[in-house]
Design an enzyme around this catalytic site. Structure first.
Site, PDB file in Angstrom:
ATOM      1  N   ASN A 198       0.667  -1.640  -0.048  1.00 54.50           N
ATOM      2  CA  ASN A 198       0.366   0.048  -0.359  1.00 54.50           C
ATOM      3  C   ASN A 198       0.897   1.056   0.094  1.00 54.50           C
ATOM      4  O   ASN A 198       1.736   1.129   0.821  1.00 54.50           O
ATOM      5  CB  ASN A 198      -0.838  -0.171   1.556  1.00 54.50           C
ATOM      6  N   TRP A 199       1.219   1.906  -1.085  1.00 58.25           N
ATOM      7  CA  TRP A 199       2.073   3.344  -1.224  1.00 58.25           C
ATOM      8  C   TRP A 199       1.192   4.221  -0.195  1.00 58.25           C
ATOM      9  O   TRP A 199       1.885   5.317  -0.174  1.00 58.25           O
ATOM     10  CB  TRP A 199       2.337   3.813  -2.750  1.00 58.25           C
ATOM     11  N   LYS A 200       0.131   3.843   0.068  1.00 59.02           N
ATOM     12  CA  LYS A 200      -0.824   5.357   0.550  1.00 59.02           C
ATOM     13  C   LYS A 200      -0.842   6.279  -0.775  1.00 59.02           C
ATOM     14  O   LYS A 200      -0.445   6.071  -1.689  1.00 59.02           O
ATOM     15  CB  LYS A 200      -0.379   5.499   2.118  1.00 59.02           C
ATOM     16  N   HIS A 240      -9.138   0.573   5.630  1.00 59.04           N
ATOM     17  CA  HIS A 240      -7.685   0.871   6.361  1.00 59.04           C
ATOM     18  C   HIS A 240      -7.812   1.934   7.488  1.00 59.04           C
ATOM     19  O   HIS A 240      -8.701   2.885   8.072  1.00 59.04           O
ATOM     20  CB  HIS A 240      -7.410   1.444   5.178  1.00 59.04           C
ATOM     21  N   GLU A 292      -6.249   3.895   8.182  1.00 60.09           N
ATOM     22  CA  GLU A 292      -6.022   5.684   8.034  1.00 60.09           C
ATOM     23  C   GLU A 292      -7.404   6.779   7.142  1.00 60.09           C
ATOM     24  O   GLU A 292      -7.883   7.504   7.078  1.00 60.09           O
ATOM     25  CB  GLU A 292      -5.145   5.860   6.993  1.00 60.09           C
ATOM     26  N   GLU A 349      -4.421  -5.643  11.541  1.00 58.88           N
ATOM     27  CA  GLU A 349      -3.432  -3.990  11.387  1.00 58.88           C
ATOM     28  C   GLU A 349      -3.838  -3.386  12.489  1.00 58.88           C
ATOM     29  O   GLU A 349      -4.813  -2.602  12.300  1.00 58.88           O
ATOM     30  CB  GLU A 349      -3.183  -2.968   9.974  1.00 58.88           C
ATOM     31  N   GLY A 403       3.073   1.889  10.636  1.00 57.96           N
ATOM     32  CA  GLY A 403       4.019   3.149  10.393  1.00 57.96           C
ATOM     33  C   GLY A 403       4.421   3.485  11.797  1.00 57.96           C
ATOM     34  O   GLY A 403       5.257   4.534  11.617  1.00 57.96           O
ATOM     35  N   SER A 405       4.226  -1.835  10.208  1.00 61.37           N
ATOM     36  CA  SER A 405       5.258  -2.832   9.965  1.00 61.37           C
ATOM     37  C   SER A 405       6.172  -3.343  10.145  1.00 61.37           C
ATOM     38  O   SER A 405       7.120  -4.201  10.941  1.00 61.37           O
ATOM     39  CB  SER A 405       6.084  -1.696  11.673  1.00 61.37           C
ATOM     40  N   GLY A 417       2.806  -1.625   4.052  1.00 60.75           N
ATOM     41  CA  GLY A 417       3.125   0.074   3.504  1.00 60.75           C
ATOM     42  C   GLY A 417       4.737   0.530   3.380  1.00 60.75           C
ATOM     43  O   GLY A 417       4.973   0.420   2.287  1.00 60.75           O
ATOM     44  N   GLY A 418       5.390   1.455   4.353  1.00 63.75           N
ATOM     45  CA  GLY A 418       6.579   1.374   3.999  1.00 63.75           C
ATOM     46  C   GLY A 418       7.295   0.355   3.836  1.00 63.75           C
ATOM     47  O   GLY A 418       8.321   1.345   2.868  1.00 63.75           O
TER      48      GLY A 418
END
Ligand code: PGA
Length: 258
Positions: A6-8, A90, A92, A162, A168, A208, A229-230
């Site tokens: 997920n590149w956000k 998600h 976010e 998650e 993150g 993470s 993510g990251g």
């Protein structure tokens, strides 16, 4: 196993193309490992047309169909651009973009109606975990999101657990914490449907997850991959996670053969 990125809201369009080109040069995923990446929405049509060396995912979708909905994009539009997977729920988006349980459920329905696969996210806050209501919280999200679906739709459902406190932050759920929640999720899906449905649903861990902890997490019996993510922003790091999924998958296949 499934490794989903997920590149956000990260990467320019050029950087997205560079990632796809770099990733295509790395060793392809092992047998039984699927790879999916959700780039920012404005890039989807072009990436779908150019072709990418992974399943194309979207990070969001409209809760409604076509019409006078300025700024929204429908699941059918995503399908037309070559999208195969849609991340829904998600944290976010739940916390800050109006994706309450009811809207999340609508989005799940739109994705499935369009023939796409949904990556349904659930997870508790740190406060939920400290107050020991984390199981209740996740169960409620699953009940309104997916446990109500007709059984035949479940073949296009992926669940991503998650824990919000791990997203993150560099804090990761321990393998024990991940396995415990994944086993509970598997159990709830079995109760709502049956063991065959439950076994067939990929349960991803997100929060993470990185090359340094992926082997331990993916070795858990009920962890079938990750939502990343990251560590999905760099082709080598992401590829290392795909390789870790390959090792876990090989062990599962060996165990099944015995
Ligand atoms: P992270 O994000 O890997 O950067 O923690 C996970 C996610 O939000 O899906």
């Amino acid at each position: 196993m499934l490794v989903a990125g997920n590149w956000k809201s990260n990467k320019s369009f050029n950087e997205a193309q560079e990632f796809a080109n770099a990733f295509a040069k790395l060793t392809p995923p092992a047998e039984g490992v699927e790879v999916s990446i959700a780039p920012p929405a404005p890039y989807l049509a072009a990436l779908g047309q150019e072709g990418v060396p992974f399943r194309l995912g979207a990070q969001n979708v409209s809760a409604t169909g076509p019409g006078a909905q300025t700024g929204e994009f429908t699941a059918d539009m995503l399908a037309g651009c070559g999208v195969q997977d849609v991340i829904v729920g998600h944290s976010e988006r739940r916390d800050g973009h109006g994706d309450e349980d009811a809207a999340v459920a609508e989005k799940v329905d739109r994705v499935l109606e369009s023939g796409l696969r949904v990556i349904f996210c659930c997870g508790e806050s740190l406060q939920d975990r400290q107050s020991n209501v984390h199981f209740d919280k996740v169960l409620r999200q699953l009940e309104s999101g997916i446990l109500r679906l007709p059984a035949e739709d479940m073949s296009r459902v992926v669940v991503a657990y998650e824990p919000i406190w791990a997203i993150g932050t560099g804090l990761t759920a321990t393998a024990e914490q991940a396995q415990e929640m994944h086993a509970a999720i598997r159990g709830w899906i079995t109760e709502a449907f049956d063991a065959d449905v439950s076994k067939s649903i990929p349960l991803l861990y997100g929060g993470s997850c990185k090359p340094a902890n992926a082997d331990e997490l993916f070795a858990c019996a009920d962890v079938d991959g990750g939502l990343i993510g990251g560590a999905a922003l760099n082709p080598e790091h992401f590829h290392a996670l795909v390789e870790a999924a390959g090792r876990a998958q090989a062990k599962r296949m060996q165990a099944e053969a015995i």
